[in-house]
Motif scaffolding. Structure first.
Motif, PDB file in Angstrom:
ATOM      1  N   ILE A   1      -1.240  14.343  -9.524  1.00 20.83           N
ATOM      2  CA  ILE A   1      -2.676  14.338  -9.831  1.00 20.83           C
ATOM      3  C   ILE A   1      -3.420  13.552  -8.753  1.00 20.83           C
ATOM      4  O   ILE A   1      -3.056  12.419  -8.431  1.00 20.83           O
ATOM      5  CB  ILE A   1      -2.929  13.696 -11.211  1.00 20.83           C
ATOM      6  CG1 ILE A   1      -2.154  14.452 -12.296  1.00 20.83           C
ATOM      7  CG2 ILE A   1      -4.414  13.656 -11.531  1.00 20.83           C
ATOM      8  CD1 ILE A   1      -2.045  13.699 -13.613  1.00 20.83           C
ATOM      9  N   GLY A   2      -4.466  14.139  -8.183  1.00 24.45           N
ATOM     10  CA  GLY A   2      -5.267  13.448  -7.175  1.00 24.45           C
ATOM     11  C   GLY A   2      -6.128  12.372  -7.808  1.00 24.45           C
ATOM     12  O   GLY A   2      -6.457  12.442  -8.995  1.00 24.45           O
ATOM     13  N   GLN A   3      -6.494  11.373  -7.013  1.00 27.57           N
ATOM     14  CA  GLN A   3      -7.343  10.287  -7.529  1.00 27.57           C
ATOM     15  C   GLN A   3      -8.743  10.346  -6.928  1.00 27.57           C
ATOM     16  O   GLN A   3      -9.272   9.346  -6.445  1.00 27.57           O
ATOM     17  CB  GLN A   3      -6.710   8.923  -7.245  1.00 27.57           C
ATOM     18  CG  GLN A   3      -5.540   8.600  -8.145  1.00 27.57           C
ATOM     19  CD  GLN A   3      -4.227   9.044  -7.553  1.00 27.57           C
ATOM     20  OE1 GLN A   3      -3.921   8.699  -6.427  1.00 27.57           O
ATOM     21  NE2 GLN A   3      -3.447   9.807  -8.295  1.00 27.57           N
TER      22      GLN A   3
ATOM     23  N   PRO B   1      -0.228  11.826   0.416  1.00 30.44           N
ATOM     24  CA  PRO B   1      -0.322  13.068   1.193  1.00 30.44           C
ATOM     25  C   PRO B   1      -1.463  13.094   2.185  1.00 30.44           C
ATOM     26  O   PRO B   1      -1.349  13.699   3.246  1.00 30.44           O
ATOM     27  CB  PRO B   1      -0.492  14.150   0.119  1.00 30.44           C
ATOM     28  CG  PRO B   1      -0.965  13.426  -1.098  1.00 30.44           C
ATOM     29  CD  PRO B   1      -0.358  12.063  -1.024  1.00 30.44           C
ATOM     30  N   LEU B   2      -2.561  12.422   1.871  1.00 32.57           N
ATOM     31  CA  LEU B   2      -3.686  12.416   2.807  1.00 32.57           C
ATOM     32  C   LEU B   2      -3.317  11.660   4.074  1.00 32.57           C
ATOM     33  O   LEU B   2      -3.656  12.068   5.182  1.00 32.57           O
ATOM     34  CB  LEU B   2      -4.918  11.784   2.150  1.00 32.57           C
ATOM     35  CG  LEU B   2      -5.454  12.496   0.901  1.00 32.57           C
ATOM     36  CD1 LEU B   2      -6.685  11.776   0.376  1.00 32.57           C
ATOM     37  CD2 LEU B   2      -5.779  13.948   1.201  1.00 32.57           C
TER      38      LEU B   2
ATOM     39  N   ARG C   1       1.671  10.654  -6.723  1.00 40.09           N
ATOM     40  CA  ARG C   1       0.719  10.808  -5.619  1.00 40.09           C
ATOM     41  C   ARG C   1      -0.317   9.696  -5.697  1.00 40.09           C
ATOM     42  O   ARG C   1      -0.832   9.377  -6.767  1.00 40.09           O
ATOM     43  CB  ARG C   1       0.010  12.158  -5.720  1.00 40.09           C
ATOM     44  CG  ARG C   1      -1.192  12.258  -4.789  1.00 40.09           C
ATOM     45  CD  ARG C   1      -1.977  13.527  -4.984  1.00 40.09           C
ATOM     46  NE  ARG C   1      -3.177  13.509  -4.152  1.00 40.09           N
ATOM     47  CZ  ARG C   1      -3.873  14.585  -3.837  1.00 40.09           C
ATOM     48  NH1 ARG C   1      -3.505  15.766  -4.292  1.00 40.09           N
ATOM     49  NH2 ARG C   1      -4.945  14.489  -3.081  1.00 40.09           N
ATOM     50  N   ALA C   2      -0.626   9.113  -4.542  1.00 36.32           N
ATOM     51  CA  ALA C   2      -1.727   8.156  -4.442  1.00 36.32           C
ATOM     52  C   ALA C   2      -2.580   8.547  -3.248  1.00 36.32           C
ATOM     53  O   ALA C   2      -2.062   8.995  -2.228  1.00 36.32           O
ATOM     54  CB  ALA C   2      -1.202   6.736  -4.276  1.00 36.32           C
ATOM     55  N   ASP C   3      -3.879   8.384  -3.374  1.00 33.09           N
ATOM     56  CA  ASP C   3      -4.773   8.754  -2.282  1.00 33.09           C
ATOM     57  C   ASP C   3      -5.209   7.566  -1.441  1.00 33.09           C
ATOM     58  O   ASP C   3      -5.883   7.731  -0.424  1.00 33.09           O
ATOM     59  CB  ASP C   3      -5.997   9.494  -2.830  1.00 33.09           C
ATOM     60  CG  ASP C   3      -5.644  10.894  -3.316  1.00 33.09           C
ATOM     61  OD1 ASP C   3      -4.528  11.358  -3.014  1.00 33.09           O
ATOM     62  OD2 ASP C   3      -6.471  11.521  -3.997  1.00 33.09           O
ATOM     63  N   ASP C   4      -4.842   6.351  -1.877  1.00 35.95           N
ATOM     64  CA  ASP C   4      -5.128   5.164  -1.074  1.00 35.95           C
ATOM     65  C   ASP C   4      -4.188   4.044  -1.513  1.00 35.95           C
ATOM     66  O   ASP C   4      -3.452   4.175  -2.492  1.00 35.95           O
ATOM     67  CB  ASP C   4      -6.596   4.729  -1.204  1.00 35.95           C
ATOM     68  CG  ASP C   4      -7.020   4.504  -2.642  1.00 35.95           C
ATOM     69  OD1 ASP C   4      -6.337   3.727  -3.349  1.00 35.95           O
ATOM     70  OD2 ASP C   4      -8.024   5.096  -3.078  1.00 35.95           O
ATOM     71  N   LYS C   5      -4.207   2.941  -0.785  1.00 34.75           N
ATOM     72  CA  LYS C   5      -3.268   1.850  -1.049  1.00 34.75           C
ATOM     73  C   LYS C   5      -3.524   1.180  -2.393  1.00 34.75           C
ATOM     74  O   LYS C   5      -2.585   0.752  -3.076  1.00 34.75           O
ATOM     75  CB  LYS C   5      -3.339   0.821   0.080  1.00 34.75           C
ATOM     76  CG  LYS C   5      -2.766   1.334   1.393  1.00 34.75           C
ATOM     77  CD  LYS C   5      -2.801   0.267   2.471  1.00 34.75           C
ATOM     78  CE  LYS C   5      -2.198   0.795   3.770  1.00 34.75           C
ATOM     79  NZ  LYS C   5      -2.230  -0.224   4.848  1.00 34.75           N
TER      80      LYS C   5
ATOM     81  N   ALA D   1      -1.508   0.280  -8.063  1.00 35.14           N
ATOM     82  CA  ALA D   1      -1.700   0.425  -9.504  1.00 35.14           C
ATOM     83  C   ALA D   1      -0.602   1.293 -10.118  1.00 35.14           C
ATOM     84  O   ALA D   1      -0.054   0.971 -11.183  1.00 35.14           O
ATOM     85  CB  ALA D   1      -3.075   1.029  -9.786  1.00 35.14           C
ATOM     86  N   LEU D   2      -0.257   2.373  -9.439  1.00 31.74           N
ATOM     87  CA  LEU D   2       0.759   3.293  -9.961  1.00 31.74           C
ATOM     88  C   LEU D   2       2.147   2.658  -9.942  1.00 31.74           C
ATOM     89  O   LEU D   2       2.963   2.894 -10.837  1.00 31.74           O
ATOM     90  CB  LEU D   2       0.743   4.592  -9.154  1.00 31.74           C
ATOM     91  CG  LEU D   2      -0.569   5.388  -9.247  1.00 31.74           C
ATOM     92  CD1 LEU D   2      -0.561   6.555  -8.272  1.00 31.74           C
ATOM     93  CD2 LEU D   2      -0.816   5.879 -10.660  1.00 31.74           C
TER      94      LEU D   2
END
Length: 221
Positions: free
Chosen positions: A74-76, A124-125, A103-107, A112-113
């Protein structure tokens, strides 16, 4: 026995994963709350389910409790999606799932995850941008893949003016801390040893630390 994998979240990243996994010898369960995404994923796998991943009963009914690994894809792009990922991971832990990739979109999202139980994080970004940056910044770099930490594999095109030379004579390992894993030559793959000759127009796959890879690029081009 086949490994069983669940992919939760079937937007672009999750859908790409499902397509890739469908080509491998694994059993896949794919889940998304969006029916349109589920229809797209059904082109690649049969076991695709519309479900709310924050509902533990829905996860049980989908058979998620029996899989070996789960990818929360899931994207954030908004706080609600990050919250969904966090709750989903908590529910997966309650089901006894040990191997959870998120999936994480930033640090900040990654931290948090991890705190709630993700065992592996993918960004992935960052991966995509890193590959693009390396490819654009080097005329001779065909492709680039980060493996783990600062270790990478780069595919480098050897110059047409390169003079044929044996790998041992290039002294690549001692001088540059790099290893040549494979050579592609006119459509054929060569697993090289120290006596293998590198020829003009070869494509060589080099493994090593990110900072060292540009050094061999200058040697081969």
């Amino acid at each position: 026995m086949k490994k069983s994998i669940a992919v939760i979240g079937l937007s672009r990243f999750g859908l790409n994963l499902v397509e890739d996994f469908s080509k491998l010898n694994v059993d896949i369960i794919a889940i998304d709350h969006n029916k349109e995404n589920v229809v797209k994923a059904s082109e690649f796998v049969h076991n695709v389910i519309v479900a709310d991943s924050t509902n533990i009963d829905a996860l049980k009914e989908a058979g998620i409790g029996n899989v070996d690994s789960v990818i929360v894809a899931i994207g954030q792009n908004n706080p609600a999606n990050l919250a969904t990922s966090i709750i989903t991971i908590i529910k997966l832990k309650q089901l006894g799932i040990i191997d959870i990739t998120a999936r994480a979109d930033d640090k900040d999202s990654a931290e948090a995850l991890k705190l709630v139980g993700a065992t592996n994080i993918v960004l992935p970004l960052n991966i995509a941008s890193e590959r693009i940056a390396y490819k654009i910044s080097s005329l001779d770099l065909v492709d680039y893949f980060n493996i783990k930490g600062d270790f990478s594999v780069a595919e480098i095109k050897v110059s047409k003016d390169f003079i044929k030379t044996a790998i041992i004579d290039l002294n690549i390992r001692n001088t540059y801390n790099l290893n040549i894993l494979l050579i592609e030559r006119k459509g054929s793959i060569i697993v090289p040893d120290k006596d293998t000759i590198i020829e003009p127009n070869d494509e060589v796959f080099v493994f090593g630390r990110r900072k060292d890879i540009p050094k061999i690029s200058n040697l081969l081009t």
